[in-house]
Design a protein around this motif. Structure first.
Motif, mmCIF file in Angstrom:
data_model
loop_
_atom_site.group_PDB
_atom_site.id
_atom_site.type_symbol
_atom_site.label_atom_id
_atom_site.label_comp_id
_atom_site.label_asym_id
_atom_site.label_seq_id
_atom_site.Cartn_x
_atom_site.Cartn_y
_atom_site.Cartn_z
ATOM 1 N N ARG A 12 0.739 -1.242 0.414
ATOM 2 C CA ARG A 12 0.310 0.257 -0.064
ATOM 3 C C ARG A 12 1.028 1.692 0.455
ATOM 4 N NH1 ARG A 12 -5.838 -0.791 2.313
ATOM 5 N NH2 ARG A 12 -6.050 -3.371 2.880
ATOM 6 N N ALA A 35 -1.833 1.394 9.745
ATOM 7 C CA ALA A 35 -2.936 1.889 9.097
ATOM 8 C C ALA A 35 -2.609 2.621 7.576
ATOM 9 C CB ALA A 35 -4.066 2.641 9.508
ATOM 10 N N GLN A 37 -4.617 5.430 3.883
ATOM 11 C CA GLN A 37 -5.794 5.609 3.548
ATOM 12 C C GLN A 37 -7.195 4.788 3.917
ATOM 13 O OE1 GLN A 37 -4.581 4.165 -0.647
ATOM 14 N NE2 GLN A 37 -2.963 5.752 -1.089
ATOM 15 N N HIS A 39 -7.167 2.584 5.953
ATOM 16 C CA HIS A 39 -7.627 1.284 6.334
ATOM 17 C C HIS A 39 -6.395 0.375 6.300
ATOM 18 C CE1 HIS A 39 -10.804 1.290 3.006
ATOM 19 N NE2 HIS A 39 -10.043 1.130 2.244
ATOM 20 N N ARG A 40 -6.477 -0.511 7.672
ATOM 21 C CA ARG A 40 -5.932 -1.541 8.374
ATOM 22 C C ARG A 40 -4.763 -2.188 7.899
ATOM 23 N NH1 ARG A 40 -8.485 -4.684 12.710
ATOM 24 N NH2 ARG A 40 -9.636 -4.683 11.021
#
Length: 153
Positions: A12, A35, A37, A39-40
């Motif tokens: 990510r 995390a 963006q 999200h985790r």
């Protein structure tokens, strides 16, 4: 250094919010949470609770506590650079460079001999090419996954 544990984080793009929390009051093991963006990316137990809860938002994730926990035998090459002044005898300043390989944290004393370069500080640009070649050879020979730089100039 490759740690498959961190693949979800590497997959990510940042920026990242990283937190290391002593969650012992709520669950039995302390945790790290990374995390991005909204999200985790990763929730992982850490072996020892942090001295204090810590959180950071940055372009790069703070994965050092996890890396240390999951990769305790990291091959490295260390480079130190020091300026040596000879004021009392009126000679020009010199630079001393030491190169050494080891495995962190398992070797208190690195298994390889220390490579030393010294020369006049004014000739540093010429010596840098030689030192870079020696460092590249040391990294290749010992399979270093990290290069540690230190010293004062």
């Amino acid at each position: 250094m490759e740690l498959p544990l961190l693949d979800p984080v590497d997959a990510r793009p940042g920026p990242y919010a990283c937190a290391y929390l002593d969650t012992f009051r709520d669950i039995p093991d302390p945790e790290s949470v990374i995390a991005c963006q909204g999200h985790r990316a990763l929730v992982e137990e850490v072996s020892d609770p942090p001295a204090h809860d810590a959180a950071r938002f940055s372009a790069l994730p703070d994965v050092m506590p996890l890396a240390v926990q999951h990769a305790p035998d990291i091959p490295y090459a260390a480079v130190t650079v020091h300026r040596v002044a000879h004021r009392e005898v009126g000679e020009p300043e010199e630079l001393e460079v030491d190169l050494q390989a080891g495995r962190w944290p398992s070797s208190a004393v690195a298994p390889e001999r220390c490579h030393r370069w010294s020369g006049p500080a004014a000739e540093w640009p010429r010596g840098a090419t030689e030192i870079a070649g020696e460092l590249a050879e040391l990294v290749r020979r010992c399979g270093a996954e990290a290069i540690v730089l230190g010293g004062e100039v």
